[in-house]
Structure formats: C-alpha cells, structure tokens
Design a protein around this motif. Structure first.
Motif, PDB file in Angstrom:
ATOM      1  N   VAL A 135      78.728  85.644  97.556  1.00 15.96           N
ATOM      2  CA  VAL A 135      77.650  85.724  96.584  1.00 15.96           C
ATOM      3  C   VAL A 135      77.459  87.193  96.239  1.00 15.96           C
ATOM      4  CG1 VAL A 135      75.195  85.355  96.179  1.00 15.96           C
ATOM      5  CG2 VAL A 135      76.515  83.650  97.444  1.00 15.96           C
ATOM      6  N   LEU A 136      77.504  87.494  94.953  1.00 11.06           N
ATOM      7  CA  LEU A 136      77.411  88.885  94.503  1.00 11.06           C
ATOM      8  C   LEU A 136      75.955  89.272  94.293  1.00 11.06           C
ATOM      9  CD1 LEU A 136      80.288  89.019  91.846  1.00 11.06           C
ATOM     10  CD2 LEU A 136      80.416  89.412  94.319  1.00 11.06           C
ATOM     11  N   ARG A 137      75.606  90.433  94.770  1.00 12.58           N
ATOM     12  CA  ARG A 137      74.305  91.020  94.534  1.00 12.58           C
ATOM     13  C   ARG A 137      74.446  92.218  93.585  1.00 12.58           C
ATOM     14  NH1 ARG A 137      70.504  87.323  95.929  1.00 12.58           N
ATOM     15  NH2 ARG A 137      71.094  86.298  97.897  1.00 12.58           N
ATOM     16  N   ARG A 138      73.309  92.800  93.216  1.00 13.17           N
ATOM     17  CA  ARG A 138      73.333  93.932  92.275  1.00 13.17           C
ATOM     18  C   ARG A 138      74.304  95.019  92.750  1.00 13.17           C
ATOM     19  NH1 ARG A 138      69.509  96.682  88.554  1.00 13.17           N
ATOM     20  NH2 ARG A 138      68.188  94.820  88.765  1.00 13.17           N
ATOM     21  N   ARG A 139      74.250  95.351  94.008  1.00 11.48           N
ATOM     22  CA  ARG A 139      75.114  96.407  94.542  1.00 11.48           C
ATOM     23  C   ARG A 139      76.586  96.086  94.317  1.00 11.48           C
ATOM     24  NH1 ARG A 139      74.392 100.082  99.186  1.00 11.48           N
ATOM     25  NH2 ARG A 139      76.443 100.720  99.950  1.00 11.48           N
ATOM     26  N   VAL A 163      77.490  96.592  90.558  1.00 13.68           N
ATOM     27  CA  VAL A 163      77.562  98.017  90.223  1.00 13.68           C
ATOM     28  C   VAL A 163      78.793  98.661  90.852  1.00 13.68           C
ATOM     29  CG1 VAL A 163      76.408 100.247  90.458  1.00 13.68           C
ATOM     30  CG2 VAL A 163      75.077  98.209  89.877  1.00 13.68           C
ATOM     31  N   ASN A 164      79.106  98.277  92.089  1.00  9.68           N
ATOM     32  CA  ASN A 164      80.317  98.811  92.723  1.00  9.68           C
ATOM     33  C   ASN A 164      81.568  98.421  91.939  1.00  9.68           C
ATOM     34  OD1 ASN A 164      79.752 100.425  94.992  1.00  9.68           O
ATOM     35  ND2 ASN A 164      79.229  98.638  96.228  1.00  9.68           N
ATOM     36  N   GLN A 171      68.813 109.279  95.507  1.00 10.14           N
ATOM     37  CA  GLN A 171      70.054 108.816  94.898  1.00 10.14           C
ATOM     38  C   GLN A 171      70.393 107.366  95.248  1.00 10.14           C
ATOM     39  OE1 GLN A 171      71.535 110.895  92.552  1.00 10.14           O
ATOM     40  NE2 GLN A 171      69.590 111.880  93.079  1.00 10.14           N
ATOM     41  N   VAL A 172      69.689 106.790  96.188  1.00  2.69           N
ATOM     42  CA  VAL A 172      69.912 105.379  96.525  1.00  2.69           C
ATOM     43  C   VAL A 172      68.639 104.567  96.316  1.00  2.69           C
ATOM     44  CG1 VAL A 172      71.809 105.835  98.113  1.00  2.69           C
ATOM     45  CG2 VAL A 172      69.471 105.867  98.976  1.00  2.69           C
ATOM     46  N   ALA A 173      67.692 105.125  95.578  1.00  5.50           N
ATOM     47  CA  ALA A 173      66.407 104.454  95.371  1.00  5.50           C
ATOM     48  C   ALA A 173      66.563 103.259  94.435  1.00  5.50           C
ATOM     49  CB  ALA A 173      65.389 105.433  94.794  1.00  5.50           C
ATOM     50  N   PRO A 174      65.796 102.181  94.642  1.00  6.25           N
ATOM     51  CA  PRO A 174      65.856 101.009  93.752  1.00  6.25           C
ATOM     52  C   PRO A 174      65.545 101.348  92.296  1.00  6.25           C
ATOM     53  CG  PRO A 174      64.676 100.476  95.770  1.00  6.25           C
ATOM     54  CD  PRO A 174      64.893 101.958  95.795  1.00  6.25           C
ATOM     55  N   ALA A 175      64.729 102.368  92.066  1.00 10.44           N
ATOM     56  CA  ALA A 175      64.330 102.708  90.701  1.00 10.44           C
ATOM     57  C   ALA A 175      65.512 103.106  89.828  1.00 10.44           C
ATOM     58  CB  ALA A 175      63.306 103.847  90.727  1.00 10.44           C
ATOM     59  N   LEU A 176      66.607 103.529  90.429  1.00 12.66           N
ATOM     60  CA  LEU A 176      67.786 103.911  89.652  1.00 12.66           C
ATOM     61  C   LEU A 176      68.496 102.699  89.061  1.00 12.66           C
ATOM     62  CD1 LEU A 176      69.357 106.723  91.880  1.00 12.66           C
ATOM     63  CD2 LEU A 176      68.098 106.992  89.739  1.00 12.66           C
ATOM     64  N   VAL A 191      73.739 101.594  95.550  1.00 10.92           N
ATOM     65  CA  VAL A 191      75.102 102.133  95.679  1.00 10.92           C
ATOM     66  C   VAL A 191      75.000 103.596  96.096  1.00 10.92           C
ATOM     67  CG1 VAL A 191      77.139 102.828  94.371  1.00 10.92           C
ATOM     68  CG2 VAL A 191      76.196 100.529  94.095  1.00 10.92           C
ATOM     69  N   ASP A 192      75.724 103.952  97.147  1.00  9.04           N
ATOM     70  CA  ASP A 192      75.593 105.286  97.743  1.00  9.04           C
ATOM     71  C   ASP A 192      76.846 106.099  97.460  1.00  9.04           C
ATOM     72  OD1 ASP A 192      74.954 107.498  99.192  1.00  9.04           O
ATOM     73  OD2 ASP A 192      74.504 106.448 101.058  1.00  9.04           O
ATOM     74  N   ASN A 193      76.766 106.979  96.476  1.00 12.79           N
ATOM     75  CA  ASN A 193      77.896 107.833  96.136  1.00 12.79           C
ATOM     76  C   ASN A 193      77.821 109.194  96.809  1.00 12.79           C
ATOM     77  OD1 ASN A 193      79.146 105.957  94.533  1.00 12.79           O
ATOM     78  ND2 ASN A 193      78.256 106.690  92.626  1.00 12.79           N
ATOM     79  N   ARG A 194      76.852 109.386  97.691  1.00 10.12           N
ATOM     80  CA  ARG A 194      76.761 110.653  98.409  1.00 10.12           C
ATOM     81  C   ARG A 194      77.977 110.815  99.324  1.00 10.12           C
ATOM     82  NH1 ARG A 194      71.022 109.871 101.140  1.00 10.12           N
ATOM     83  NH2 ARG A 194      72.085 107.887 101.604  1.00 10.12           N
ATOM     84  N   THR A 195      78.417 112.036  99.496  1.00 11.70           N
ATOM     85  CA  THR A 195      79.582 112.278 100.343  1.00 11.70           C
ATOM     86  C   THR A 195      79.246 112.082 101.811  1.00 11.70           C
ATOM     87  OG1 THR A 195      80.476 113.826  98.727  1.00 11.70           O
ATOM     88  CG2 THR A 195      81.348 113.977 100.951  1.00 11.70           C
TER      89      THR A 195
END
Length: 422
Positions: A231-235, A238-239, A305-310, A315-319
C-alpha cells in the motif's frame, strides 16, 4: 597504489593506501594535461567497475586518471558501514540508524582508524600528491555532485596544479545543504506540474495535473493507494517522483504516471521505488559530512526539511542527521571550510534543468567568486547534466581550450522536454 598519511596534522599518523587507475589515450600522443574524474557522494568509489577505457570520450584526446578516495570501497582501509546501508534501504527508524552508526564507528576505531583524517581537505592533498608524484604540471578536474565540492577544495588548496575544472551538478562549499534539502525536489516537481500545464497537449490530456497530484497524495495519506504487494503512502509516491526526476528519459512520462495512479493504477510508479541498499561508503560519508557540514548547520532548519507542511510525506533528502553525527564524533572543520571558494582558474559549470538535488541556481552561485567561470543549463536534463551528447560536446570543447568562447549551438537546438500526452 598511492601511499599517504592518514592524518597529515599528526606527526605519528600511519600510512594508508589509495588505488590509482590511469587510462591511456591510444596510439597518438595525448595532451600533456590529463583529466581526473571526481565522483559524487561523498562515499562513491572512483574506480569500482572500471575495467576498460572503451567508449570513454576523454581518451580521444588525453589520459584519464582515477584516484580512489581515502576510506572508500577499494582503499586501505575502507570505512564501509554495510549495516547502515541495509537499514537505510529498509527505511529503518532514525534511532536504529544512529545505533548502527555508533556500532560502525566503534569497530573502525577498534581497528586503529583515525576517523578525523577522512576529510575533503585531506583528499584534495592526496590528489595533489599524486599529481606531483606523476610529474604532471597541471591537470583538469571533472567533478560531479559532491565531486564538485572536492574540486572546489582542490582549487582552494592547490590552484597551481589545475589547468581547468568542469563542475557538473554543483554543490557549493558555502551552501548548508541539510538546511534546504527538500527545496530542490519541491522545485523539480513544480517544474513538471507547470510544464504540463503550459504544454497544450499535456494540459488537455491531464488537466489540472497539480490538483490531481494533490488529490492523489491526500488519498494516500487517508486510505493508502493499493498496489501489488503493498500500500503506497504519500512518502512512497514522492520517493517515486524523486527517482523519476533523476532519469531524464522518464521525466516526460511523469504526468501520465501521476494521472494513472490517481485513477487507481499506480503500477507505473512501482519500478521507481528502489529498495536495494545504496553503494555509499557511509563511514567516509559521515566523516566528511559530520566534520565539514553539520557544525555549520542549524538543527531547527534541518528538522524543517522533513516537516509535514512541506507536503513531501517526510521524504528525507538530508545527507546525515544531527543524531548520526553525534554518534560518529569527528572533529569539526575550521570555519573557512564553509566559505565560498575564490578562483581565477577557467571553470565550466553545467546544470540540469530538472535537477532535484542540486538546482541550477547553485551552479550560478559560483559565478560570484569565480570570474573565469561560465554557466550552462542543459534543457531537459537532471542530476548529471554532462551525461548527454550536448553536455559531452561542451565538456570536450572546453578541455581543448578552456578560455575560448563556448559554442552553445547544441544547447540552443535542444527542444527540452515534450511531456507525454499518450
């Protein structure tokens, strides 16, 4: 093998060994200035899988030299953390990843490795040691992604040995990447949505694509999107879009994939959901990032950068995260390690229009401190603007004469993306 000190700042530092590959040009006499390719990451190998120079366009005119970065896969020692690679592929919790970081560090330190020695500055010094050892007066650097940051470090520390530099998908030294890691992806998604809306055939076929995507993501949050075996979720969605934006050939199809998923057919997105562990060498990645980036970044801006408001599903693109760097425990770099590099060396900056990782504006940023730099945006391309016919032509022409005017005909003739309407 190139033998260098593990930590040049310590008199009793042990020696480490870095593999070197030299690909020779054919029968004709090569240009005196070879090219050196610096890969992305940090943590990607320079030499892994390289067994032949066949098809290498650089070898038409000059030699190519590859130096395995200290700590990388084939270096002695390697700072590999395979458990962390597996956990990240499985999207394990931050706590589990941080615990794996601590375990990896403990094992490496127990083996006698000085993690403070694995920095961009040390790698830049390794490159210059190799250049002088081979008797090369000057060479040309070609950096990709993190490799552009390493190239900037070489320019700052050893400009006398550099004839020219090509920077593809630029990570500026003075950008605090983890404070804005989500913005490049959001920008690239918006480019697709706006591009479809302004292309008549696409807009007729997929009207209000932005509204369709918003509805799809809201439904994924609420009910999930049923797909074979999951089951796909928003994350997840987006990924998948983020992965598609890394592949220029797939970008024109993204409006169709979004629309199909909204109609209950998400199968087209599934191949874009990778689950295999990455090939990053995480020990090296953490030593560089936790010493050179994290000390200059604000934790609040990073967390945002991982806040729901975005709207990106977390999705965490931080290194790396502050927790990971807290567990890795390496010394912070001096403050000037975060300053923009100034250089008079000729530089060609290439950027992909749809790059979801290092946006074109970051490449233009270098024009402020590099008066002999030129910037070219390649239409329709993504992360890795050099890896197409036009980007390759521009690179080879620049290497022949880095100060000559650039012929941008191939750029002008590129139609950019035509979004699929079928």
């Amino acid at each position: 093998m190139l033998t260098v000190p593990e930590h040049r700042g310590k008199a009793d530092s042990r020696a480490i060994a870095l593999p070197v590959m030299i690909f020779r040009r054919g029968a004709a006499t090569p240009a005196a200035d070879p090219v050196v390719y610096l890969p992305g990451g940090p943590g990607l190998s320079s030499i892994d899988g390289r067994s032949s120079g066949k098809g290498n366009p650089f070898l038409l005119e000059r030699d190519q030299i590859l130096l395995e970065g200290r700590g990388n896969k084939h270096a002695q020692p390697s700072l590999a953390c395979p458990e962390l690679n597996a956990l990240r592929a499985a999207e394990a919790t931050p706590a589990a990843q941080t615990e794996a970081v601590a375990r990896c560090r403990a094992g490496l330190v127990a083996a006698g490795i000085d993690l403070d020695g694995y920095t961009s500055a040390e790698s830049a010094d390794d490159l210059d040691d190799l250049r002088r050892l081979l008797g090369i007066a000057q060479w040309n650097l070609i950096g990709y992604s993190y490799g552009t940051r390493l190239a900037q470090t070489v320019l700052a520390r050893h400009p006398e040995g550099v004839r020219s530099v090509v920077l593809d998908s630029v990570l500026p030294v003075d950008i605090n990447y983890d404070e804005m890691a989500a913005a490049p992806l959001r920008r690239a998604i918006d480019l697709v949505l706006d591009g479809c809306a302004t292309e008549p055939a696409c807009d007729v076929r997929y009207p209000d694509l932005r509204g369709r995507l918003d509805a799809l993501l809201a439904r994924a949050d609420r009910d999930g999107i049923a797909a074979p075996g999951r089951v796909l979720r928003r994350r997840d969605i987006v990924n998948a879009l983020a992965e598609g934006l890394q592949q220029p050939a797939l970008i024109p199809a993204l409006p169709r994939l979004i629309s199909e998923a909204g109609q209950g057919r998400p199968q087209g997105l599934l191949p874009l959901l990778r689950s295999a562990p990455s090939s990053f060498n995480w020990g090296l990645r953490l030593s560089i990032w936790c010493g050179e980036e994290m000390p200059f970044e604000q934790s609040g801006r990073m967390a945002a950068q991982v806040a729901p408001a975005l709207g990106l599903g977390g999705v965490d693109n931080r290194t790396a995260t502050p927790g990971m760097c807290g567990a890795w425990r390496v010394a912070a770099a001096a403050a000037q390690a975060n300053d923009a590099v100034k250089s008079d060396v000729p530089v060609l900056i290439l950027a992909g229009e749809f790059d979801p990782v290092t946006p074109p504006a970051w490449g233009r940023r270098l024009l402020r401190s590099m008066p002999n730099a030129r910037f070219v945006q390649i239409p329709g391309q993504a992360h890795g603007a050099m890896f197409n016919r036009c980007g390759g032509q521009l690179t080879l022409a620049f290497l022949r004469d880095p100060r000559a005017p650039l012929n941008l005909d191939c750029v002008a003739k590129m139609p950019g993306l035509v979004f699929a309407a079928d």
